[in-house]
Scaffold this active site. Sequence first.
Site, PDB file in Angstrom:
ATOM      1  CB  SER A   1      -5.566   5.167   4.921  1.00 53.04           C
ATOM      2  OG  SER A   1      -6.527   5.673   4.042  1.00 53.04           O
ATOM      3  N   GLY A   2      -4.704   8.428   4.521  1.00 52.22           N
ATOM      4  CA  GLY A   2      -5.068   9.790   4.872  1.00 52.22           C
ATOM      5  C   GLY A   2      -3.916  10.678   5.259  1.00 52.22           C
TER       6      GLY A   2
ATOM      7  N   GLY B   1       2.803   5.043   4.181  1.00 49.86           N
ATOM      8  CA  GLY B   1       2.224   5.729   5.329  1.00 49.86           C
ATOM      9  C   GLY B   1       0.769   5.323   5.498  1.00 49.86           C
TER      10      GLY B   1
ATOM     11  CG  HIS C   1      -1.763   1.224   1.348  1.00 52.05           C
ATOM     12  ND1 HIS C   1      -2.720   1.554   0.420  1.00 52.05           N
ATOM     13  CD2 HIS C   1      -1.787   2.216   2.275  1.00 52.05           C
ATOM     14  CE1 HIS C   1      -3.305   2.681   0.765  1.00 52.05           C
ATOM     15  NE2 HIS C   1      -2.762   3.111   1.890  1.00 52.05           N
TER      16      HIS C   1
ATOM     17  CG  ASP D   1      -4.996   2.498  -3.070  1.00 53.24           C
ATOM     18  OD1 ASP D   1      -4.866   2.894  -1.894  1.00 53.24           O
ATOM     19  OD2 ASP D   1      -5.789   1.608  -3.407  1.00 53.24           O
TER      20      ASP D   1
ATOM     21  NE  ARG E   1      16.922  18.896  14.934  1.00 55.46           N
ATOM     22  CZ  ARG E   1      16.903  19.944  15.764  1.00 55.46           C
ATOM     23  NH1 ARG E   1      16.807  19.756  17.071  1.00 55.46           N
ATOM     24  NH2 ARG E   1      17.007  21.168  15.284  1.00 55.46           N
TER      25      ARG E   1
ATOM     26  CE  LYS F   1      -0.285   5.987   1.286  1.00 53.75           C
ATOM     27  NZ  LYS F   1      -1.211   6.296   2.408  1.00 53.75           N
TER      28      LYS F   1
END
Length: 311
Positions: free
Chosen positions: A155-156, A153, A138, A177, A243, A159
């Site tokens: 869903s939502g 990542g 995914h 997707d 970082r 991406k």
Amino acid sequence: MPKVRTKDLMEKFDLELISGEEGINRPIVTSDLSRPGLEIAGFFEYYPAERLQLLGKSELTFFEKLSNQEQKNRMEMLCTDITPGIIITRNQEVPEELIEASERESVPVLRSKMKTTRLFSHLTNYLESKLAPTTAVHGVLVDIYGIGVLITGKSGVGKSETALELVKRGHRLVADDCVEIRQEDQDTLIGSAPELIEHLLEIRGLGIINVMTLFGAGAVLSFKKISLIIHLELWEKNKHYDRLGLDDETQKIIDTEIPKLTIPVRPGRNLAVIIEVAAMNFRLKRMGMNAAQQFSNKLSEVIEEGDHEDL
């Protein structure tokens, strides 16, 4: 369902069916091929019967020197119930003994106009591609400056929206997707889109858009080698994020370790630019230029110089 059958090779490589038509639906389970020279000489102890068998000029020339009984016996032993096919190359005449044995065991005998080594090479490449281990992930796969970047990542997290911005900036979409991945070599993963959703991008609030229709053929790519994984996750205040860029994280897909970066998502961050720079920085690292490592080395030198001055 078998991925490749003998009849698929007939269509792909324009092979002429000589005999054994009942066996054209036999599955091909390995990309390894065999040129059974030792077997025609009589040594069948390690005969790889499950492989496609290629008979070239060398094998058939030696075969003609055998006695009639030996010829019949060798061809009967070549044709087994698991042999997917026997291919005669260079458009040579097919021995009658082979035709008879193949009809009894329903082993397809095919003929090609190509030279043996050339056909061997083409068949190997085709079968390795078709029989390679596969999986589905995914995420979104984008070609950024020649680097295949797999964006993952929850869903939502953004991406598809990030992929849309990258396409607008001149990069190419491979899959959205669902990314189908096949391992073509020990360290080579090739990603592509399922046929149903090829060139499509789903944007919440807009729905499904066709990237090729909107941005042109130069905005899409059918497949791409995956070189870098970028994982998007919502910003966590108390979580430590790299970082300097000295931490080397990888993710294993099938049997291949792929370099991975984790990028926190929060309002105000331009993810498309960050991912674009990450791809460029990845290219520089492969060329031997590691900015984080150079900074770390310079910092160490400054600290050492300071320590010497104190002494």
